[in-house]
Design an enzyme around this catalytic site. Structure first.
Site, PDB file in Angstrom:
ATOM      1  N   CYS A   1       0.898  -1.114   0.181  1.00  0.00           N
ATOM      2  CA  CYS A   1      -0.038  -0.119   0.015  1.00  0.00           C
ATOM      3  C   CYS A   1       0.780   1.339  -0.074  1.00  0.00           C
ATOM      4  O   CYS A   1       0.695   1.979  -0.887  1.00  0.00           O
ATOM      5  CB  CYS A   1      -0.696   0.034   1.277  1.00  0.00           C
ATOM      6  SG  CYS A   1      -2.334  -1.312   1.004  1.00  0.00           S
ATOM      7  N   HIS A   2       1.790   1.345   1.104  1.00  0.00           N
ATOM      8  CA  HIS A   2       2.536   2.576   1.191  1.00  0.00           C
ATOM      9  C   HIS A   2       4.091   2.464   1.235  1.00  0.00           C
ATOM     10  O   HIS A   2       4.741   3.042   1.961  1.00  0.00           O
ATOM     11  CB  HIS A   2       2.179   3.518   2.298  1.00  0.00           C
ATOM     12  CG  HIS A   2       0.744   3.763   1.998  1.00  0.00           C
ATOM     13  ND1 HIS A   2      -0.309   3.031   2.680  1.00  0.00           N
ATOM     14  CD2 HIS A   2      -0.088   4.754   1.261  1.00  0.00           C
ATOM     15  CE1 HIS A   2      -1.635   3.339   2.274  1.00  0.00           C
ATOM     16  NE2 HIS A   2      -1.396   4.551   1.620  1.00  0.00           N
ATOM     17  N   GLY A   3       4.504   0.757   0.797  1.00  0.00           N
ATOM     18  CA  GLY A   3       6.003   0.624   1.068  1.00  0.00           C
ATOM     19  C   GLY A   3       6.613   0.552   2.540  1.00  0.00           C
ATOM     20  O   GLY A   3       7.508   1.176   2.518  1.00  0.00           O
TER      21      GLY A   3
ATOM     22  N   PRO B   1       6.651   4.160   5.933  1.00  0.00           N
ATOM     23  CA  PRO B   1       5.749   5.039   6.913  1.00  0.00           C
ATOM     24  C   PRO B   1       5.252   4.453   8.016  1.00  0.00           C
ATOM     25  O   PRO B   1       4.966   5.117   9.070  1.00  0.00           O
ATOM     26  CB  PRO B   1       4.605   5.460   5.783  1.00  0.00           C
ATOM     27  CG  PRO B   1       4.286   4.290   5.151  1.00  0.00           C
ATOM     28  CD  PRO B   1       5.740   3.811   4.744  1.00  0.00           C
TER      29      PRO B   1
END
Lengths: 291, 177, 416
Positions: B141-143, B156
């Site tokens: 999703c956001h690494g 994150p």
């Protein structure tokens, strides 16, 4: 200071009571006419149950015996699909130990799935599972029982009953008599005759029972003396077993009965107290007011 | 409302206050069932702990089981993965935790497979999955990258993957919850 | 203690608010300062009791809707799930089921009080008709709700009651299919009944507001039936009637909790604990007790359409009552002949209720016909004739006068 006056209120109350009394007296001969019982079945007798009445509680030993009767006798044809194994250990029921219930659940296989290959499989039951039914569906149950459907027993004691007739139903409003179903069940289990009375035409494959509607029932007498051997040494007479299994099925139908009656008693006490205080508050407020 | 007898007056006040207090208590108590009915019911609670048999899981394999509606990653770690997990300098981590704090037996890593960033399910359970830069899990999703102990290393997410309460019933059987 | 007649906020924030939305003033004028006859007896507390039950039904109903599933294979199971597994689900379900019965019990007392003291007579016709509408909505809500557990009685009640509409020629059948959403009672029926069961109480609530509004326009009737003539005749609603109503509500709660905790299934029927089976009709279908008188009227007539029309006619009688009673006096306290007929009517209504619970055969049918005939006789013949020809006894000058008269002739006045 002006004295409080009860006249207006008490007079209308008296009038209303008088009216009601007149109604009752006039209606009595009509109401006393026995309500039609279905198909000539006899009226069950009321039994003494530990769970009846305001302070009623289940007899844990009796529930355990009843469970044994269900498992060894009834479960051959009747399901208990709304009863989860975990409830056998929960408060207000037989309150078995969690280990004993786990061991009991292990004796049952339940279907689960689909697995990674898409196949349904069976596994041993867990606490969260429900008693598996003896037949996969109603049609299979009928096919195995000459067309008669052995009902699921989970809520049977609430799904059966008998008409109390006047004036019993009226008194029941005040006594909290909630045991028509369980009284009927006990009567049914103990109401078999090996031979139908003379002149009674019994259909093929049917059995005579005093309490069943129409007096013919497909289920043969399920209980016989010493039909089970009770773990606690109680003598397993037909009456004893009928009573135990009926009590057990009352619990399966109303597992929250003990909680309900316990909280209910506290609530009634509280409201009595509160109503008393409100009575004095009202009286004091209206004292000296002409009304 | 003519009587102004002080004794009577104070008794009346007491009566009113007591009645009001009883009414308040009663109303409060009556609210509890209305609130409690939204809490998890008995059928939900009955599934709040599960038992998992670890015997069929070979070294290097991972399974995902469902617990309280969430995926739980159970990984039978290889010697290499264990070594990597232990070799990390805890001081460099965003959410400092040693590997020993995260496992009960070094071979078995058990954790809730939900990224601590915004709740996606990280990759890394299946053989062909991308495992991220640290030989663990990678959230697409956001690494976010997690290492072979499930600790956040890059990206994150603020925290390591959550380790649920579990106990070993036998050497090859655990109870989660 | 009585407060101001108009609401004058002292706090500047309250005043700011009140200048923009005078809702506190509305509450003040209708629940605090509202001038209420000083001689209301406890039969007048049933309005408050009914409002409490409306609230109980709405709150428990909203909660049940969180757990109930309106599906033909899941409805019965979800009801059992509420009783067994949901925290305090048994309490909420039994409160809702018995609350409905208590609601009707209280509304019948409320209505008979209106009959006896002439609360339906002018200028309260509008108030009365709004009440009749509320009563009809209650019956709709009660029936719709009874269907939802999807037991045997639910299913067959839905079948029988919707079939009433098939009595109408030509349009009957299309209407019934439209109601069902199919050719028999099934999933579409259950799903829409669930929606309606949520909708009807909202409409009912609106009518309750109108009913209370109308009450505040014309003011309370009272046991003497004499109109309020001066401020002497009244008391402010608060604290006198707020406290008295609250006391009556708490006392009535005792009956309610007795049923909820110790007799929760007595007013229901065992057959409704058998899951709905479209292939088997229970041997003896009976509606809930509060419908029984109308059920008896329905079955009294051998003709299908006739029975349906008669049943709706019986309800319509209530709405036209204000114009059937022509007496100058409202309260039957001063109309001894009509009072006798009032009690005969009460007996007839109870008798019809009992007949509704009996099988529709033999002697019961004949008795139902007689009782039905008397029901209509009461409204259409007795009420107009007796009210025209009976000369009311002399009535007191005013409400205050009647109170003073009572105090005077009360032998030794009881110390409170």
């Amino acid at each position: 200071m002006i004295k409080r006056n009860h006249m207006m209120t008490s007079k209308s109350v008296r009038k209303a009571l008088l009216g009601l009394a007149t109604v009752s007296v006039l209606a009595l001969p009509l109401l006393a006419h026995p309500a039609q019982a279905s198909g000539g079945a006899a009226t069950p007798h009321t039994q003494n149950w530990s769970f009846a009445g305001v302070f009623g509680r289940f007899d844990k030993a009796q529930l355990k015996r009843g469970l044994q009767v269900y498992r060894e006798v009834c479960s051959a044809c009747h399901g208990l699909k709304r009863v989860a194994f975990r409830t056998l250990a929960e408060p207000g029921g037989p309150e078995m130990s969690i280990e004993a219930v786990k061991a009991l659940a292990k004796e049952y296989e339940v279907q689960d799935g689909p697995d990674d290959e898409g196949e349904m499989y069976t596994r041993t039951a867990l606490l969260s599972d429900y008693f598996p039914s003896p037949y996969p569906n109603d049609n299979a149950a009928r096919a195995s029982n000459n067309g008669a459907l052995p009902p699921d027993l989970s809520i049977i004691t609430k799904a059966r009953g008998y008409l109390r007739g006047f004036p019993n139903w009226f008194f029941d409003l005040f006594t909290g008599y909630q045991e028509t179903g369980v009284d009927y069940l006990y009567a049914l289990l103990t109401g078999y005759e090996e031979e139908a009375p003379e002149g009674f035409v019994l259909n093929d494959g049917m059995n005579f029972n005093h309490y069943f509607s129409g007096n013919q029932i497909a289920m043969p007498a399920p209980l016989s003396d010493e039909g089970v051997e009770y773990a606690d040494g109680t003598k397993a007479t037909v009456k004893q077993m009928a009573k135990d299994v009926s009590a057990f099925l009352m619990w399966t139908a109303e597992p929250t009965l003990e909680q309900r009656k316990r909280i209910g008693f506290q609530v009634i006490l509280f409201i009595l107290l509160f109503a008393g205080m409100m009575y004095f508050t009202t009286k004091r407020l209206w004292r000296g007011v002409k009304h | 409302m003519t009587n102004a007898d002080t004794v009577d007056e104070s008794r009346r006040d007491f009566l009113y206050i007591a009645t009001g207090a009883v009414a308040t208590v009663g109303a409060g108590l009556a609210c509890w069932p209305l609130i409690d009915q939204m809490n998890p019911d008995a059928t939900v609670k009955a599934l709040s702990s599960i038992e998992v048999d670890l015997a069929p899981v070979e070294v290097g394999q991972a399974i995902t089981v469902v617990w309280r509606g969430k995926p739980v990653f159970i990984r039978h770690r290889t010697v290499k993965e264990i070594k990597e997990a232990k070799a990390v300098d805890v001081a460099t981590l965003r959410d400092p935790q040693t590997d020993a704090e995260r496992v009960q037996k070094p071979a078995w890593l058990v954790m809730v497979g939900i990224c601590t960033h915004l709740g996606c399910i990280p990759k890394g359970q299946k053989v062909g999955d991308e495992k991220g830069d640290y030989d663990g899990w990678f959230c697409p999703c956001h690494g976010s990258h997690y290492d072979s102990s499930g600790r956040i290393r890059k990206g994150p997410a603020p925290l390591n993957l959550l380790v649920p309460a579990y106990t070993f019933l036998t050497d090859t059987k655990i109870k989660i919850g | 203690m009585s407060g101001h007649a108009t609401f004058e906020p002292q706090n500047k924030y309250v005043k700011w608010f009140e200048d923009r939305l005078p809702i506190l003033g509305l509450v003040h004028s209708s629940l605090v300062a509202f001038q209420t006859p000083r001689n209301l007896n406890y039969w007048w507390t049933f309005g408050g009791i009914l409002f409490m039950f409306l609230m109980i039904q709405i709150i428990t109903g909203v909660i049940l809707a969180m757990h109930y599933i309106p599906h033909e294979t899941l409805a019965f199971d979800s009801t059992e799930h509420i009783l067994r597994n949901v925290n305090y689900g048994w309490l909420i379900r039994y409160m809702h089921a018995n609350g409905a019965s208590m609601f009707f019990f209280a509304v019948y007392i409320h209505m008979f009080r209106g009959f006896y003291y002439g609360s339906f007579k002018g200028p309260r016709e509008g108030l009365w008709i709004l009440g009749v509408i509320i009563y009809n909505l209650m019956m709709a809500a009660g029936f719709l709700g009874y269907v939802l557990p999807w037991g045997q009685m639910s299913f067959w009640a839905a079948t029988v009651i919707t079939n009433l509409f098939s009595a109408f020629p030509i349009i009957g059948e299309p209407i019934v299919h439209w109601l069902w959403g199919g050719y028999s009672v099934g999933q579409p029926t259950l799903n829409r009944f669930y929606s309606f069961h949520y909708l009807v109480p909202m409409i009912l609530f609106v009518f309750v507001i109108l009913h209370v509004w109308a009450l505040h326009v014309v003011g309370n009737n009272n046991p003497t039936g004499i109109s309020v003539k001066s401020k002497q005749d009244t008391l402010p609603f608060h604290p006198f009637y707020t406290i008295k109503d609250a006391y009556a509500i708490v006392a009535f709660l005792l009956i309610f909790v007795w049923f909820v905790f110790f007799n929760p299934n007595q007013l229901g029927h065992p057959d409704n604990y058998i899951p709905a089976n479209p292939m088997v009709t229970p041997p003896h279908i009976v509606p809930e007790w509060y419908f029984l008188p109308f059920y008896a009227i329905l079955r009294a007539v051998p003709d299908k359409l006739g029975g349906v029309l008669l049943m709706f006619g019986a309800l319509a009688m209530l709405a036209v009552m204000p114009w059937l009673d022509r007496s100058k006096a409202r309260s039957l306290t001063y109309r001894p002949i009509m009072a006798v007929f009032f009690w005969l009517f009460v007996i007839d209504a109870l008798f019809l209720g009992w007949l509704g619970s009996q099988p529709a055969e033999g002697i019961y049918v004949i008795m139902s016909r007689l009782a039905t005939a008397y029901y209509f006789l009461h409204f259409l013949i007795i009420m107009p004739l007796v009210s025209t020809f009976e000369k009311p006894r002399p009535r007191p000058e005013s409400i205050m006068q009647s109170v003073l008269d009572k105090a005077g002739d009360a032998s030794p006045a009881k110390e409170a």
